[in-house]
Scaffold this active site. Structure first.
Site, PDB file in Angstrom:
ATOM      1  N   GLU A  60       0.814  -1.213   0.000  1.00 16.81           N
ATOM      2  CA  GLU A  60       0.000   0.000   0.000  1.00 16.81           C
ATOM      3  C   GLU A  60       0.847   1.262   0.000  1.00 16.81           C
ATOM      4  O   GLU A  60       0.538   2.224  -0.727  1.00 16.81           O
ATOM      5  CB  GLU A  60      -0.946  -0.004   1.214  1.00 16.81           C
ATOM      6  CG  GLU A  60      -2.158  -0.899   1.067  1.00 16.81           C
ATOM      7  CD  GLU A  60      -1.841  -2.376   1.237  1.00 16.81           C
ATOM      8  OE1 GLU A  60      -2.691  -3.218   0.892  1.00 16.81           O
ATOM      9  OE2 GLU A  60      -0.725  -2.694   1.726  1.00 16.81           O
ATOM     10  N   HIS A 129      -9.643  -5.672  10.723  1.00 19.05           N
ATOM     11  CA  HIS A 129     -10.299  -5.480   9.432  1.00 19.05           C
ATOM     12  C   HIS A 129     -11.689  -4.867   9.576  1.00 19.05           C
ATOM     13  O   HIS A 129     -12.506  -4.957   8.659  1.00 19.05           O
ATOM     14  CB  HIS A 129     -10.412  -6.820   8.683  1.00 19.05           C
ATOM     15  CG  HIS A 129      -9.105  -7.435   8.330  1.00 19.05           C
ATOM     16  ND1 HIS A 129      -8.308  -8.074   9.264  1.00 19.05           N
ATOM     17  CD2 HIS A 129      -8.430  -7.500   7.157  1.00 19.05           C
ATOM     18  CE1 HIS A 129      -7.212  -8.522   8.672  1.00 19.05           C
ATOM     19  NE2 HIS A 129      -7.256  -8.178   7.399  1.00 19.05           N
TER      20      HIS A 129
END
Length: 329
Positions: A60, A129
């Site tokens: 990322e 998450h």
């Protein structure tokens, strides 16, 4: 107007903007060959080719930084995070590069790019998450943030974000991708929703439920339950957290004299804390009760299904908060 899903609305927005402007490209993990983890980019590789729909490594920080550099040189990248939970790894590029370069270069560089992907809790994805990441982004000047809660808003806001000359984060509720709603047909013309404009999803006179993103649906559910008890709740969907439609918030509070803020994130230094401060600073004389907040429990999201349910904000808690500000509890 045709009814399509939230993911189809996002897909339409991407396709239309890539067709309109050849400088727009999409990059992220599995966006090309796999059509995206949530199938938002379905069909775009075949239509626009691998130069404009780019599968990235699992890095990322790396592909976010590549996007910043591309934006500085005249392209308009759309960077997809498989989930905004993973964007934590890229925050240096988002906050220290994308959000600050226009200011630090005295306007010599613009960074017209979009960071988009799912945010918030789904179902039993556990603590790492299931985070609502809005507060981390909205705290930083230089980057805009929108949180569409319906398919129409998803399409209109994403198209506006892609055209904006500043970096924009588009946070999509992870449980919204299959939600259907009316979206103007592309043949009817260009459909854009300006950034920074809230929307009253339900008119009311007794209490304002102010919210954003996925929680719009919880707010509407709560308003429906309250209506059965004679309480007329107004639901204000902010849609954009930075820039913020201050006038829409104040207009609703001036009308109802009571407010509840609903968000999926944690309460400590949350979005609601900013909204409460704004209301008490700008509309204190209109209030007939303190402003209350309904949020996720101030804990990492549990994995156990029963505990996860308890941790999430729901319509029952919103109804209870509305009754408290109406002095009906």
């Amino acid at each position: 107007m045709p009814q399509i899903t939230y993911r189809e609305a996002l897909n339409q927005a991407l396709a239309e903007e890539m067709e309109r402007d050849e400088t727009v490209f999409l990059m992220g993990e599995e966006v090309a060959e796999y059509d995206g983890a949530y199938k938002v980019s379905k069909g775009l590789l075949e239509r626009f080719g691998s130069d404009r729909v780019v599968d990235s490594p699992i890095s990322e920080l790396g592909f976010a930084g590549l996007g910043v550099g591309a934006a500085m040189t005249g392209l308009r990248p759309v960077i997809e995070f498989m989930t905004f939970n993973f964007s934590i790894l890229a925050l240096d590029q988002v906050i220290n590069s994308a959000a600050k370069l226009h200011y630090m270069s005295a306007g010599q560089f613009s960074v017209p790019m979009v960071f988009r992907g799912p945010t918030g809790a789904a179902l039993q994805l556990s603590a790492q998450h299931s985070q609502a990441c809005e507060t981390w982004y909205v705290h930083s000047p230089g980057i805009k943030l929108v949180t569409p809660g319906t398919p129409a808003d998803a399409k209109g806001l994403l198209k506006a974000a892609i055209r904006d000359d500043d970096p924009v984060a588009v946070m999509e509720g992870e449980l919204l991708y299959n939600v259907k709603g009316e979206v103007p047909d592309p043949e009817e013309g260009d459909f854009i929703i300006p950034l920074g404009v809230a929307d009253v999803k339900r008119e009311g006179d007794h209490v304002s439920i102010i919210t954003h993103g996925k929680m719009v649906h919880v707010a509407l559910q709560a308003a429906g339950q309250l209506a059965k008890e004679g309480v007329d709740a107004e639901v204000v969907d902010l849609r954009s957290l930075r820039p913020l439609d201050v006038e829409a918030i104040l207009r609703s509070v001036h009308k109802t004299n009571r407010a509840v803020y609903l968000e999926e994130g944690w309460p400590y230094v949350g979005i609601g804390a900013q909204i409460v401060a704004l209301i008490q600073e700008e509309a204190f004389d209109y209030l007939d009760a303190p402003v209350l907040r309904v949020t996720q429990a101030d804990i990492p999201m549990p994995y156990a299904k029963n505990l996860e349910k308890l941790a999430k904000p729901d319509a029952k808690r919103v109804v209870a908060a509305c009754k408290r500000v109406l002095y009906q509890d």
